[in-house]
Enzyme design. Structure first.
Site, PDB file in Angstrom:
ATOM      1  N   TYR A   1       0.871  -1.390   0.148  1.00  0.00           N
ATOM      2  CA  TYR A   1      -0.080   0.072  -0.169  1.00  0.00           C
ATOM      3  C   TYR A   1       0.893   1.231  -0.005  1.00  0.00           C
ATOM      4  O   TYR A   1       2.040   1.363   0.468  1.00  0.00           O
ATOM      5  CB  TYR A   1      -1.060   0.074   1.191  1.00  0.00           C
ATOM      6  N   CYS A   2       0.209   2.384  -0.533  1.00  0.00           N
ATOM      7  CA  CYS A   2       0.915   3.791  -0.447  1.00  0.00           C
ATOM      8  C   CYS A   2      -0.141   4.758   0.186  1.00  0.00           C
ATOM      9  O   CYS A   2      -1.094   4.432   0.825  1.00  0.00           O
ATOM     10  CB  CYS A   2       1.543   3.924  -1.795  1.00  0.00           C
ATOM     11  N   ARG A   3      -0.131   5.958  -0.209  1.00  0.00           N
ATOM     12  CA  ARG A   3      -1.307   6.923   0.236  1.00  0.00           C
ATOM     13  C   ARG A   3      -2.562   6.571  -0.672  1.00  0.00           C
ATOM     14  O   ARG A   3      -3.470   6.489   0.056  1.00  0.00           O
ATOM     15  CB  ARG A   3      -0.485   8.356  -0.088  1.00  0.00           C
TER      16      ARG A   3
END
Length: 106
Positions: free
Chosen positions: A65-67
Site C-alpha cells: 500500500y501507499c497513500r
C-alpha cells in the site's frame, strides 16, 4: 498483481500465514501512521527500493500500500517483474484505510 478492496485486504492479512505487508510511502507520510506489521520501503528510493525488496521472500503473499494506491500499484508491477509470486495492491491506499493503524517505530 491484484487490486483488492479493504475488505479483501483485511481478510487476507488475517487468514494468510505466508504474508508480508509492505508500505511504499515516504518517511513523512508514514508519520501519519501505518497498517500494523508493515515494513516500509520508500518506492522513491529507486534502485535502493529494488535492493530492499529483493530481500523479501518471493514466495510470500505481499500486500502493498501507499497513500492512494498509485505508487503501490507501480511497486507491485516492479515486484512481479522481479519474480514475486503474489502481490496485492490496496485500492485507495492508506487514505481510504478504515482498519487499525499504528505509529512507526523510531
Amino acid at each position: 498483481m491484484k487490486n483488492i478492496t479493504q475488505e479483501e485486504w483485511a481478510k487476507g492479512i488475517a487468514e494468510d500465514e505466508n504474508v508480508e505487508i509492505l508500505d511504499v510511502r515516504t518517511d513523512e507520510e508514514v508519520e501519519a501512521g501505518m497498517i500494523p506489521n508493515a515494513r516500509q520501503i520508500d518506492i522513491h528510493k529507486g534502485q535502493g527500493f529494488i535492493d530492499e525488496v529483493e530481500k523479501i521472500d518471493k514466495s510470500k503473499n505481499v500486500y502493498v500500500y501507499c497513500r492512494s494506491g498509485a505508487r503501490s500499484g507501480q511497486a507491485c508491477q516492479i515486484m512481479d517483474s522481479l519474480g514475486f509470486e503474489s502481490t496485492y495492491n490496496l485500492e485507495g491506499g492508506f487514505m481510504k484505510w478504515e482498519g487499525e493503524t499504528t505509529q512507526p517505530e523510531d
